[in-house]
Design a protein around this motif. Structure first.
Motif, mmCIF file in Angstrom:
data_model
loop_
_atom_site.group_PDB
_atom_site.id
_atom_site.type_symbol
_atom_site.label_atom_id
_atom_site.label_comp_id
_atom_site.label_asym_id
_atom_site.label_seq_id
_atom_site.Cartn_x
_atom_site.Cartn_y
_atom_site.Cartn_z
ATOM 1 N N HIS A 168 6.899 -38.946 -21.449
ATOM 2 C CA HIS A 168 6.674 -37.538 -21.117
ATOM 3 C C HIS A 168 7.689 -37.062 -20.093
ATOM 4 O O HIS A 168 8.164 -37.844 -19.275
ATOM 5 C CB HIS A 168 5.267 -37.335 -20.533
ATOM 6 N N PHE A 169 7.930 -35.752 -20.109
ATOM 7 C CA PHE A 169 8.805 -35.178 -19.088
ATOM 8 C C PHE A 169 8.231 -35.423 -17.693
ATOM 9 O O PHE A 169 8.961 -35.670 -16.749
ATOM 10 C CB PHE A 169 8.989 -33.664 -19.316
ATOM 11 N N MET A 170 6.898 -35.364 -17.584
ATOM 12 C CA MET A 170 6.322 -35.522 -16.246
ATOM 13 C C MET A 170 6.672 -36.887 -15.656
ATOM 14 O O MET A 170 7.072 -36.984 -14.491
ATOM 15 C CB MET A 170 4.805 -35.328 -16.270
ATOM 16 N N LEU A 171 6.567 -37.929 -16.473
ATOM 17 C CA LEU A 171 6.875 -39.279 -15.969
ATOM 18 C C LEU A 171 8.362 -39.389 -15.632
ATOM 19 O O LEU A 171 8.741 -39.956 -14.611
ATOM 20 C CB LEU A 171 6.463 -40.337 -16.994
ATOM 21 N N LYS A 172 9.179 -38.814 -16.485
ATOM 22 C CA LYS A 172 10.619 -38.817 -16.227
ATOM 23 C C LYS A 172 10.911 -38.112 -14.886
ATOM 24 O O LYS A 172 11.657 -38.618 -14.047
ATOM 25 C CB LYS A 172 11.330 -38.085 -17.377
ATOM 26 N N GLU A 173 10.272 -36.983 -14.706
ATOM 27 C CA GLU A 173 10.551 -36.203 -13.493
ATOM 28 C C GLU A 173 10.006 -36.882 -12.235
ATOM 29 O O GLU A 173 10.616 -36.814 -11.168
ATOM 30 C CB GLU A 173 10.012 -34.774 -13.681
ATOM 31 N N ILE A 174 8.878 -37.580 -12.393
ATOM 32 C CA ILE A 174 8.355 -38.369 -11.262
ATOM 33 C C ILE A 174 9.393 -39.422 -10.867
ATOM 34 O O ILE A 174 9.679 -39.633 -9.694
ATOM 35 C CB ILE A 174 7.005 -39.031 -11.641
ATOM 36 N N HIS A 175 9.981 -40.050 -11.894
ATOM 37 C CA HIS A 175 10.964 -41.119 -11.631
ATOM 38 C C HIS A 175 12.319 -40.576 -11.175
ATOM 39 O O HIS A 175 13.128 -41.335 -10.650
ATOM 40 C CB HIS A 175 11.116 -42.006 -12.867
ATOM 41 N N GLU A 176 12.546 -39.302 -11.389
ATOM 42 C CA GLU A 176 13.818 -38.716 -10.920
ATOM 43 C C GLU A 176 13.774 -38.376 -9.428
ATOM 44 O O GLU A 176 14.783 -37.944 -8.866
ATOM 45 C CB GLU A 176 14.136 -37.442 -11.725
ATOM 46 N N GLN A 177 12.616 -38.551 -8.821
ATOM 47 C CA GLN A 177 12.485 -38.090 -7.431
ATOM 48 C C GLN A 177 13.432 -38.760 -6.438
ATOM 49 O O GLN A 177 13.999 -38.063 -5.585
ATOM 50 C CB GLN A 177 11.024 -38.171 -6.962
ATOM 51 N N PRO A 178 13.642 -40.075 -6.521
ATOM 52 C CA PRO A 178 14.590 -40.640 -5.551
ATOM 53 C C PRO A 178 15.950 -39.938 -5.607
ATOM 54 O O PRO A 178 16.517 -39.574 -4.567
ATOM 55 C CB PRO A 178 14.688 -42.112 -5.970
ATOM 56 N N THR A 179 16.448 -39.705 -6.804
ATOM 57 C CA THR A 179 17.741 -39.035 -6.954
ATOM 58 C C THR A 179 17.656 -37.571 -6.516
ATOM 59 O O THR A 179 18.564 -37.061 -5.845
ATOM 60 C CB THR A 179 18.179 -39.080 -8.439
ATOM 61 N N ALA A 180 16.583 -36.914 -6.891
ATOM 62 C CA ALA A 180 16.442 -35.491 -6.546
ATOM 63 C C ALA A 180 16.383 -35.294 -5.026
ATOM 64 O O ALA A 180 17.008 -34.382 -4.481
ATOM 65 C CB ALA A 180 15.189 -34.920 -7.210
ATOM 66 N N ILE A 181 15.666 -36.174 -4.351
ATOM 67 C CA ILE A 181 15.553 -36.069 -2.881
ATOM 68 C C ILE A 181 16.913 -36.377 -2.251
ATOM 69 O O ILE A 181 17.368 -35.686 -1.342
ATOM 70 C CB ILE A 181 14.462 -37.026 -2.344
ATOM 71 N N LYS A 182 17.562 -37.420 -2.776
ATOM 72 C CA LYS A 182 18.870 -37.812 -2.250
ATOM 73 C C LYS A 182 19.865 -36.663 -2.421
ATOM 74 O O LYS A 182 20.587 -36.309 -1.500
ATOM 75 C CB LYS A 182 19.365 -39.056 -3.015
ATOM 76 N N ASP A 183 19.884 -36.051 -3.596
ATOM 77 C CA ASP A 183 20.818 -34.943 -3.836
ATOM 78 C C ASP A 183 20.524 -33.760 -2.911
ATOM 79 O O ASP A 183 21.440 -33.156 -2.351
ATOM 80 C CB ASP A 183 20.748 -34.480 -5.297
#
Ligand code: F6R
Length: 365
Positions: free
Chosen positions: A7-22
């Protein structure tokens, strides 16, 4: 595409380290200082500001509640958070010395836009935190902070929320340094601590097996509660919103200290209570609240710092998060609450990414 996730939700949950870093690193200059290119508030502008409102809807509002803590603590300016659909109709006091901070992932939420227009008409300065470049909210604001979350597709907001909080910490630190209410030493120390957040989020994401168990335990319940104190109460509100939104379990968040003023009457044998206990300053108080609900039959799932293993003696189940300063803890504690919502919705067979009755962007009243 979902990049290998179900699901997109799981993908987006897992993108958080990168999103926060960016969100963080792209705004640090060569000296490690925060550079807010689209924010032009000067020391003189700031000295005039006597009132800050933070206005948003849903998850963005919950991020604003955390932002309030950071701005009041670091920059020593009183902050009043409000829900956009309430703010715009309640005739709030606004003048030229008011700063309105608006938070919106999409930048297109109608009530949030209406709040901007109303505040602008009365002379307020508008600073927005949004994820969409060139969105209506961005265009109508004086100053803009873009979160670097990348597109968020799932209706339930996850990476937008954690990057909104990251943005608000940075704004609070920048305002505070400009105003002179914090030292350079404190400022750089906080930035260093923020740089550790992505790796800490990563560590929580590796621990999802325990959370799947929680999802199995709560999936058939008709109601659930989230409890917390201080910033954990704000996370409780967001955790409850996420769980209701996609699992359809009626979930309420309570400030743990308010329990005995009425709500403890709702606790029955087996009622799931997710108790967030990350705030070291309030830990002992939170433990007493856990004991109170436990004594009335609650099934207690605690979210606690990994140095607090003794909590296992009080709670039925514990989900650990890495140690962090109290003020930054909401970025970590949010993650287990997202995963609890995700797995509960998944096990129930719900449409995780498109929960019933909801739209991603609310452009109607
Ligand atoms: C909940 C959720 C909503 C939005 C709210 C505001 O998971 O996504 O509560 O946070 O509709 O949307 P934006 O941030 O686009 O203004």
């Amino acid at each position: 595409s979902k990049g290998g996730y179900d699901h997109f939700m799981l993908k987006e949950i897992h993108e958080q380290p990168t999103a926060i870093k960016d969100t963080l690193l792209r705004r640090l200059d060569e000296n490690g200082k925060i550079k807010l290119d689209d924010i032009k508030l000067t020391k003189e502008d700031l000295e005039k500001i006597s009132k800050v409102y933070i206005v948003a809807c849903g998850t963005a509002y919950n991020a604003g509640l955390v932002g309030r803590y950071a701005i009041e603590k670091f920059a020593q300016i009183p902050v009043e958070p409000d829900i956009a659909s309430e703010f715009r109709y309640r005739e709030p006091f606004i003048d030229q010395n008011t700063l309105l901070i608006v938070i919106s992932q999409s930048g297109e939420t109608l009530d949030t836009l209406a709040a901007i227009r109303e505040a602008k008409r009365k002379g307020a300065r508008i600073l927005s935190v949004t994820n969409v470049v060139g969105s209506s909210v961005a265009r109508e604001s004086d100053d803009v902070f873009y979160t670097w979350a990348g597109p968020e597709i799932a209706v339930a907001s996850t990476k937008a929320y954690t990057t909104q909080m990251t943005a608000l910490y940075m704004i609070a630190l920048d305002l505070a340094l400009t105003k002179g209410t914090i030292t350079e030493e404190f400022y750089f120390d906080m930035i260093e601590k923020m740089k550790e957040l992505p790796a800490k989020v990563e560590k929580i994401l590796e621990n999802y097996e325990d959370i799947k168990q929680v999802a199995k335990e709560i999936k058939d319940k008709h109601s659930a509660f989230y409890l917390g104190r201080g910033l954990d109460y704000q996370t409780a509100m967001e955790g409850a919103l996420k769980l209701k939104e996609i699992s359809y379990i009626h979930t309420e968040a309570f400030a743990a200290g308010e329990l005995k003023h009425g709500t403890i009457a709702l606790i029955e044998e087996g009622t799931p209570v997710i108790a967030i206990a990350s705030q070291e300053r309030l830990y002992e108080k939170m433990l007493s609240n856990i004991q109170e609900v436990k004594a009335r039959g609650a099934y207690v799932i605690a979210i606690a710092n990994e140095n607090r293993k003794e909590i296992e003696a009080q709670a039925d189940r514990v989900i650990y998060v890495p140690e962090v300063d109290d003020i930054l803890a909401p970025v970590l504690t949010a993650v287990p609450t997202q995963l609890i919502a995700y797995y509960t919705s998944l096990i129930k067979g719900n449409d995780v990414d498109k929960p019933r009755n909801l739209a991603k962007s609310v452009t109607v009243e």
